[in-house]
Design a protein around this motif. Structure first.
Motif, PDB file in Angstrom:
ATOM      1  N   VAL A 268       0.790  -1.232   0.000  1.00  4.88           N
ATOM      2  CA  VAL A 268       0.000   0.000   0.000  1.00  4.88           C
ATOM      3  C   VAL A 268       0.827   1.289   0.000  1.00  4.88           C
ATOM      4  CG1 VAL A 268      -1.976  -1.087   1.096  1.00  4.88           C
ATOM      5  CG2 VAL A 268      -0.190  -0.078   2.521  1.00  4.88           C
ATOM      6  N   ALA A 269       2.078   1.219   0.406  1.00  2.00           N
ATOM      7  CA  ALA A 269       2.873   2.456   0.507  1.00  2.00           C
ATOM      8  C   ALA A 269       3.348   2.919  -0.863  1.00  2.00           C
ATOM      9  CB  ALA A 269       4.069   2.230   1.421  1.00  2.00           C
ATOM     10  N   PRO A 270       3.053   4.155  -1.258  1.00  2.00           N
ATOM     11  CA  PRO A 270       3.560   4.679  -2.533  1.00  2.00           C
ATOM     12  C   PRO A 270       5.090   4.651  -2.554  1.00  2.00           C
ATOM     13  CG  PRO A 270       1.842   6.095  -1.648  1.00  2.00           C
ATOM     14  CD  PRO A 270       2.173   5.112  -0.565  1.00  2.00           C
ATOM     15  N   PRO A 271       5.682   4.333  -3.678  1.00  2.00           N
ATOM     16  CA  PRO A 271       7.150   4.208  -3.755  1.00  2.00           C
ATOM     17  C   PRO A 271       7.902   5.463  -3.334  1.00  2.00           C
ATOM     18  CG  PRO A 271       6.127   3.303  -5.735  1.00  2.00           C
ATOM     19  CD  PRO A 271       5.035   3.975  -4.965  1.00  2.00           C
ATOM     20  N   ALA A 272       7.273   6.624  -3.472  1.00  2.00           N
ATOM     21  CA  ALA A 272       7.974   7.874  -3.157  1.00  2.00           C
ATOM     22  C   ALA A 272       7.905   8.240  -1.676  1.00  2.00           C
ATOM     23  CB  ALA A 272       7.405   9.017  -3.981  1.00  2.00           C
ATOM     24  N   CYS A 273       7.189   7.450  -0.879  1.00  2.00           N
ATOM     25  CA  CYS A 273       7.049   7.767   0.543  1.00  2.00           C
ATOM     26  C   CYS A 273       8.197   7.181   1.356  1.00  2.00           C
ATOM     27  CB  CYS A 273       5.723   7.217   1.075  1.00  2.00           C
ATOM     28  SG  CYS A 273       4.309   8.133   0.486  1.00  2.00           S
ATOM     29  N   LEU A 274       8.629   7.923   2.373  1.00  2.00           N
ATOM     30  CA  LEU A 274       9.631   7.454   3.324  1.00  2.00           C
ATOM     31  C   LEU A 274       8.998   7.396   4.716  1.00  2.00           C
ATOM     32  CD1 LEU A 274      12.671   9.605   2.101  1.00  2.00           C
ATOM     33  CD2 LEU A 274      12.166   7.217   1.542  1.00  2.00           C
ATOM     34  N   LEU A 275       9.683   6.743   5.640  1.00  2.00           N
ATOM     35  CA  LEU A 275       9.153   6.590   6.992  1.00  2.00           C
ATOM     36  C   LEU A 275       8.978   7.962   7.634  1.00  2.00           C
ATOM     37  CD1 LEU A 275       8.436   4.210   8.914  1.00  2.00           C
ATOM     38  CD2 LEU A 275      10.693   4.561   9.957  1.00  2.00           C
ATOM     39  N   PRO A 276       7.775   8.273   8.126  1.00  2.00           N
ATOM     40  CA  PRO A 276       7.530   9.605   8.688  1.00  2.00           C
ATOM     41  C   PRO A 276       8.386   9.901   9.926  1.00  2.00           C
ATOM     42  CG  PRO A 276       5.465   8.472   8.226  1.00  2.00           C
ATOM     43  CD  PRO A 276       6.552   7.465   8.084  1.00  2.00           C
ATOM     44  N   ASN A 277       8.748  11.164  10.051  1.00  2.00           N
ATOM     45  CA  ASN A 277       9.468  11.676  11.223  1.00  2.00           C
ATOM     46  C   ASN A 277      10.754  10.904  11.531  1.00  2.00           C
ATOM     47  OD1 ASN A 277       7.314  13.390  11.329  1.00  2.00           O
ATOM     48  ND2 ASN A 277       6.869  13.079  13.492  1.00  2.00           N
ATOM     49  N   SER A 278      11.467  10.484  10.496  1.00  2.00           N
ATOM     50  CA  SER A 278      12.745   9.792  10.713  1.00  2.00           C
ATOM     51  C   SER A 278      13.733  10.752  11.373  1.00  2.00           C
ATOM     52  CB  SER A 278      13.318   9.304   9.380  1.00  2.00           C
ATOM     53  OG  SER A 278      12.496   8.305   8.831  1.00  2.00           O
ATOM     54  N   HIS A 279      14.416  10.281  12.390  1.00  2.00           N
ATOM     55  CA  HIS A 279      15.312  11.129  13.179  1.00  2.00           C
ATOM     56  C   HIS A 279      16.736  11.062  12.632  1.00  2.00           C
ATOM     57  CE1 HIS A 279      12.794  12.627  16.551  1.00  2.00           C
ATOM     58  NE2 HIS A 279      12.015  11.625  16.145  1.00  2.00           N
ATOM     59  N   TYR A 280      16.949  11.750  11.514  1.00  2.00           N
ATOM     60  CA  TYR A 280      18.261  11.743  10.867  1.00  2.00           C
ATOM     61  C   TYR A 280      19.329  12.404  11.728  1.00  2.00           C
ATOM     62  CZ  TYR A 280      15.485  10.508   6.764  1.00  2.00           C
ATOM     63  OH  TYR A 280      14.630   9.882   5.890  1.00  2.00           O
ATOM     64  N   GLU A 281      18.910  13.282  12.627  1.00  2.00           N
ATOM     65  CA  GLU A 281      19.899  13.936  13.497  1.00  2.00           C
ATOM     66  C   GLU A 281      20.624  12.939  14.392  1.00  2.00           C
ATOM     67  OE1 GLU A 281      16.357  13.515  16.104  1.00  2.00           O
ATOM     68  OE2 GLU A 281      16.672  14.022  13.988  1.00  2.00           O
ATOM     69  N   GLN A 282      19.972  11.773  14.642  1.00  2.00           N
ATOM     70  CA  GLN A 282      20.605  10.757  15.484  1.00  2.00           C
ATOM     71  C   GLN A 282      21.823  10.129  14.805  1.00  2.00           C
ATOM     72  OE1 GLN A 282      19.871  10.108  18.616  1.00  2.00           O
ATOM     73  NE2 GLN A 282      18.150  11.550  18.650  1.00  2.00           N
ATOM     74  N   VAL A 283      21.863  10.166  13.476  1.00  2.00           N
ATOM     75  CA  VAL A 283      23.036   9.663  12.757  1.00  2.00           C
ATOM     76  C   VAL A 283      24.248  10.510  13.118  1.00  2.00           C
ATOM     77  CG1 VAL A 283      24.045   9.187  10.492  1.00  2.00           C
ATOM     78  CG2 VAL A 283      21.590   8.841  10.853  1.00  2.00           C
ATOM     79  N   MET A 284      24.083  11.820  13.137  1.00  2.00           N
ATOM     80  CA  MET A 284      25.176  12.715  13.508  1.00  2.00           C
ATOM     81  C   MET A 284      25.584  12.512  14.961  1.00  2.00           C
ATOM     82  SD  MET A 284      27.318  15.123  12.661  1.00  2.00           S
ATOM     83  CE  MET A 284      26.790  15.981  11.167  1.00  2.00           C
ATOM     84  N   ILE A 285      24.611  12.393  15.835  1.00  2.00           N
ATOM     85  CA  ILE A 285      24.894  12.192  17.257  1.00  2.00           C
ATOM     86  C   ILE A 285      25.661  10.893  17.473  1.00  2.00           C
ATOM     87  CG2 ILE A 285      23.829  11.758  19.509  1.00  2.00           C
ATOM     88  CD1 ILE A 285      21.546  13.656  18.603  1.00  2.00           C
ATOM     89  N   ALA A 286      25.293   9.853  16.711  1.00  2.00           N
ATOM     90  CA  ALA A 286      25.941   8.548  16.858  1.00  2.00           C
ATOM     91  C   ALA A 286      27.438   8.610  16.598  1.00  2.00           C
ATOM     92  CB  ALA A 286      25.292   7.535  15.907  1.00  2.00           C
ATOM     93  N   PHE A 287      27.866   9.527  15.748  1.00  2.00           N
ATOM     94  CA  PHE A 287      29.291   9.625  15.405  1.00  2.00           C
ATOM     95  C   PHE A 287      30.000  10.753  16.149  1.00  2.00           C
ATOM     96  CE2 PHE A 287      27.612   7.515  11.512  1.00  2.00           C
ATOM     97  CZ  PHE A 287      28.326   6.330  11.649  1.00  2.00           C
ATOM     98  N   GLY A 288      29.307  11.387  17.107  1.00  2.00           N
ATOM     99  CA  GLY A 288      29.962  12.367  17.951  1.00  2.00           C
ATOM    100  C   GLY A 288      29.674  13.813  17.625  1.00  2.00           C
ATOM    101  N   GLY A 289      28.853  14.070  16.591  1.00  4.74           N
ATOM    102  CA  GLY A 289      28.481  15.447  16.275  1.00  4.74           C
ATOM    103  C   GLY A 289      27.253  15.861  17.060  1.00  4.74           C
ATOM    104  N   LYS A 290      26.710  17.024  16.726  1.00  3.97           N
ATOM    105  CA  LYS A 290      25.522  17.523  17.406  1.00  3.97           C
ATOM    106  C   LYS A 290      24.310  17.407  16.484  1.00  3.97           C
ATOM    107  CE  LYS A 290      27.522  20.614  20.819  1.00  3.97           C
ATOM    108  NZ  LYS A 290      27.468  21.965  21.432  1.00  3.97           N
ATOM    109  N   GLY A 291      23.181  17.004  17.048  1.00  2.65           N
ATOM    110  CA  GLY A 291      21.968  16.835  16.252  1.00  2.65           C
ATOM    111  C   GLY A 291      20.787  17.570  16.858  1.00  2.65           C
ATOM    112  N   TYR A 292      19.910  18.104  15.995  1.00  5.31           N
ATOM    113  CA  TYR A 292      18.739  18.850  16.429  1.00  5.31           C
ATOM    114  C   TYR A 292      17.530  18.401  15.609  1.00  5.31           C
ATOM    115  CZ  TYR A 292      22.365  22.028  18.212  1.00  5.31           C
ATOM    116  OH  TYR A 292      23.476  22.560  18.843  1.00  5.31           O
TER     117      TYR A 292
END
Length: 340
Positions: A268-292
């Motif tokens: 049912v998910a349209p191909p152009a849709c991504l997971l809502p409210n993905s917390h991409y800032e956590q990727v930066m935090i995981a490697f020691g940077g700052k995320g908001y």
């Protein structure tokens, strides 16, 4: 034959010169100061050899390719004139000819008049969209607040679909060679690589100069793991991920949950849709940077002020916008259909 600078092969225990050393020496001779590459054979050996000669090596995680192909000329729109060749050589030849025969397009021409009118109407439409107070924010509101705080000498890197197209019209450059984006074909995955290259030079030659890398959420996904590269070298990059939960458009959290409640997302998910409210800032935090993670103009202003003030580590601001947000009405269709 001229005498070589490298050791000649012999049956003795003299050290042999490797192919990697030959390549590194050739790069050094040509004045190469920086080398970017994907770790693996034979890049690793060449990188070690280059570092021994003083060439700085930046190890990347995502590989890109560039072609110079005559068949692509006119593939997007049919041009009046086509130029095929190395960009440095062609640009040099053009500048040499302009020096011989100086020429400027007449400033009072009909073309300029039409262009100025179009600029005026586009600016008015953009300002109207930027002034909207509704939440979630739209693209123009986000870029308006970003533009207010951008350092005048910063590098702007932009990548995405609407994110890049709208960003080009709102985020201003004041210095030459300070904007890098995917170009007319909208090639995805190049943004973080551009930002890293600009930041390496900025860190060496202009300490304190910042690189602002503006990514759509889909575009960020193509080379997002380069965040580790950014943190590994502690580069002066601020990543802004303009997140609408999809490619062009997505769904909000409630709509997504309701949609996948009855059937599997693969159905049912349209191909152009991504997971809502993905917390991409956590990727930066995981490697020691700052995320908001920001959802309002006030949160955006505050986080951007903090990241610009902190020059000790890279940052990522994940900016949530209206999933159905789009750009102002366009006069022309997106020019990507092949003309071959």
């Amino acid at each position: 034959m001229p005498k070589s600078n490298f050791a000649e092969p012999s049956d003795t225990s003299e050290a042999q010169v490797s192919g990697a050393q030959v390549i590194a020496q050739a790069l050094k001779t040509q004045g190469v100061d920086y080398m970017f590459g994907i770790v693996g054979i034979p890049v690793t050996e060449i990188a070690f050899a280059a570092q021994e000669l003083g060439i700085r090596y930046i190890g990347m995680r995502n590989e890109q390719a560039v072609d110079i192909c005559a068949e692509e000329l006119g593939n997007n729109v049919r041009p009046a004139v086509t130029l095929l060749g190395d960009i440095n050589a062609v640009t040099k030849q053009l500048l040499e000819e302009f020096d011989k025969i100086p020429w400027h397009y007449p400033p009072e021409s009909k073309w300029w008049e039409t262009l100025r009118e179009k600029m005026k109407s586009s600016k008015a439409a953009s300002q109207e969209l930027a002034s909207k107070k509704s939440l979630p924010m739209n693209y123009y509101t986000v870029f308006y607040h970003v533009q207010e705080q951008l350092p005048r000498d910063c590098f702007i890197v932009s990548e995405g679909a609407n994110t890049m197209d709208i960003g080009r019209t709102v985020l201003q450059n004041y210095l030459p060679r300070h904007r890098l984006d995917a170009g007319t074909f909208g090639t995805m995955g190049v943004g973080l690589g551009f930002a890293i290259a600009a930041a390496v030079l900025a860190k060496d030659r202009s300490p304190g100069q910042r690189v602002i890398c503006v990514e759509g959420d889909s575009a960020f996904g193509f080379s997002g793991m380069e965040v580790e590269t950014i943190c590994r070298y502690n580069l002066p990059i601020i990543l802004l991920v303009v997140n609408n939960n999809g490619i062009y458009q997505g769904f909000d959290t409630d709509t997504w949950k309701e949609m996948v409640k009855s059937q599997d997302a693969t159905i049912v998910a349209p191909p152009a849709c991504l997971l809502p409210n993905s917390h991409y800032e956590q990727v930066m935090i995981a490697f020691g940077g700052k995320g908001y993670f920001v959802q309002t103009p006030e949160e955006l202003q505050k986080s951007l002020t903090q990241t610009l003030a902190d020059t000790t580590k890279p940052s990522l601001i994940n900016i949530m916008i209206e999933p159905k947000a789009t750009r102002k009405a366009q006069d022309f269709h997106w020019l990507t259909s092949s003309k071959m």
